[in-house]
Scaffold this motif. Structure first.
Motif, PDB file in Angstrom:
ATOM      1  N   GLN A 271      -3.582   5.347   2.341  1.00  0.00           N
ATOM      2  CA  GLN A 271      -2.633   4.852   3.346  1.00  0.00           C
ATOM      3  C   GLN A 271      -1.174   5.151   2.996  1.00  0.00           C
ATOM      4  N   THR A 272      -0.917   5.569   1.748  1.00  0.00           N
ATOM      5  CA  THR A 272       0.461   5.826   1.319  1.00  0.00           C
ATOM      6  C   THR A 272       0.633   7.279   0.850  1.00  0.00           C
ATOM      7  N   LYS A 273      -0.281   8.122   1.304  1.00  0.00           N
ATOM      8  CA  LYS A 273      -0.344   9.525   0.861  1.00  0.00           C
ATOM      9  C   LYS A 273       0.985  10.267   1.058  1.00  0.00           C
ATOM     10  N   GLN A 274       1.560  10.147   2.253  1.00  0.00           N
ATOM     11  CA  GLN A 274       2.807  10.867   2.547  1.00  0.00           C
ATOM     12  C   GLN A 274       3.940  10.394   1.645  1.00  0.00           C
ATOM     13  N   TYR A 275       4.048   9.073   1.469  1.00  0.00           N
ATOM     14  CA  TYR A 275       5.103   8.516   0.618  1.00  0.00           C
ATOM     15  C   TYR A 275       4.985   9.050  -0.808  1.00  0.00           C
TER      16      TYR A 275
ATOM     17  N   THR B 222       5.967  12.667  -1.179  1.00  0.00           N
ATOM     18  CA  THR B 222       7.412  12.891  -1.077  1.00  0.00           C
ATOM     19  C   THR B 222       8.144  12.459  -2.343  1.00  0.00           C
TER      20      THR B 222
ATOM     21  N   GLN C 237       3.390   2.182   3.456  1.00  0.00           N
ATOM     22  CA  GLN C 237       2.251   2.782   4.164  1.00  0.00           C
ATOM     23  C   GLN C 237       2.754   3.792   5.197  1.00  0.00           C
ATOM     24  N   ASP C 238       2.006   4.904   5.375  1.00  0.00           N
ATOM     25  CA  ASP C 238       2.460   6.009   6.225  1.00  0.00           C
ATOM     26  C   ASP C 238       2.516   5.631   7.693  1.00  0.00           C
ATOM     27  N   ASN C 239       1.679   4.674   8.097  1.00  0.00           N
ATOM     28  CA  ASN C 239       1.599   4.337   9.507  1.00  0.00           C
ATOM     29  C   ASN C 239       2.081   2.905   9.692  1.00  0.00           C
TER      30      ASN C 239
ATOM     31  N   ASN D 212      -0.418   0.024  10.740  1.00  0.00           N
ATOM     32  CA  ASN D 212      -1.635  -0.171   9.969  1.00  0.00           C
ATOM     33  C   ASN D 212      -2.067  -1.646  10.024  1.00  0.00           C
TER      34      ASN D 212
END
Lengths: 240, 240
Positions: free
Chosen positions: B107-111, B114, B164-166, B169
């Motif tokens: 759920q925090t992949k993008q963060y 980066t 979280q990316d979204n 959520n």
């Protein structure tokens, strides 16, 4: 020609891919998204990935990734019986631990409860890794649950065969390609199609109207699933 | 009164349960089937379990277990926003590793990509365990992803909040009970019902006929799912 598959070597996806393609053309990848990505990057010509298991249901990683892609087509379907073996260097009455992938442990739960009720179970990344680990650590008194192929690869003995709780445990795999015209030797028994459908508005009866189009033409619908659109709770794409 | 929930303490299910029930009545269990089993054994009066996440979809362990039970009723629904925090003893620029549950890492992949592209991620059993581990191992230079509650419990600092990316959520939880008459204080905004439907034969249009009963009465269908009957591939129970 290169065929990518969900590895490691001797995984069930490897065995499915090996039914259609020669072993020297097969290239393993670590995850389903990675395997399909390599197809999109044209590093491989076909990708073999699991789509459904008879106990667990749809493989969500495959469905969700394909929903976001447009250029990928399903060329073939392969159905493989999933048979789990209890393997070891020798038959040990009281092993220290039994190692396997969580899905293989789940599929042999009844067997393990009956014959090894006291033995701790350890979840590892793949059944192949479990076989390799116990072969390389003979001093640790371990057993593993893995495929016959994995037992062969690491010169291990099959202590009990086909120990999965459900005799009809099967997995469906898809062979994916970017090229709509390419042919593979196998033929599907029945013509099938998979669709993603999003509805313009969430109104009562909307899904019923879509299904009417199939019912009127007596088209058999094998399954249907709501997958989250990843926007809000309650917003879905329907996958047939 | 005792309320069982999918633990450990401070898990998101704990937070959902704590919205309705006082903390001193809550008893954690290690898995969803175990939690519902304790309800059937009358060791607890209510069971709180997750049923759906807005990114991941249905929680299969809950659906599949409930299909096999007859006496359990859904009393209430709780919706909880799932907010993930990056926590640590201090803010570390180059942590050795970042620990969390696989779903929180997803759920925090993008963060993470980066801000910590080079840092290895380690999957552990729960976000609470990740928080506890880094609090007890200050010498190891670790960070964790967990809830605000978990940070408080182990006296850790929030280094970055709501990562979280979204933004939307959310997870839906069900409060289950054996007693059909018992009342809880919260009210559902809308009346809802969940059904399992098996069809006598797999013929074209069979599902369409079932949906007609709802469409004619303008009853809104929020989702539909085929779950394997665990017999053969292609045999399903439909869950609405």
């Amino acid at each position: 020609m290169k065929i990518g598959y969900l590895g490691p070597k001797n995984s069930f996806t490897f065995q499915a891919a090996n039914k259609l393609f020669e072993e020297n053309k097969l290239v393993p990848f670590a995850s389903i998204p990675l395997t399909i990505e390599q197809l999109e990057n044209k590093f491989i010509d076909f990708a073999v990935v699991p789509i459904e298991n008879s106990l667990e249901g749809s493989v969500r990683a495959t469905i969700d990734y394909l929903f976001e892609q447009s250029g990928v087509t399903v060329k073939e379907e392969i159905i493989l019986p999933i048979q789990q073996q209890l393997i070891g260097i020798n038959s040990i009455k009281q092993p220290q631990k039994i190692l396997s992938h969580p899905q293989a442990l789940a599929q042999t739960k009844q067997y393990l409860k009956t014959y090894y009720p006291e033995v701790p179970l350890e979840a590892v990344n793949s059944t192949t890794f479990a076989a390799q680990y116990i072969a390389e650590h003979p001093e640790e008194n371990l057993l593993a649950i893995a495929s016959e192929k994995a037992a062969e690869e690491y010169n291990l003995n099959i202590i009990a065969s086909n120990i999965q709780d459900n005799a009809t445990n099967q997995t469906r795999f898809w062979v994916l390609s970017l090229d709509k015209s390419s042919q593979i030797t196998m033929n599907l028994q029945e013509k099938k199609i998979s669709l993603f459908v999003t509805l313009p508005a969430n109104v009562p009866g909307a899904l019923h109207q879509v299904l009417s189009a199939f019912a009127w033409r007596k088209i058999d619908l094998s399954k249907i699933e709501s997958r989250p659109l990843k926007t809000n709770l309650g917003e879905y794409v329907f996958y047939y």
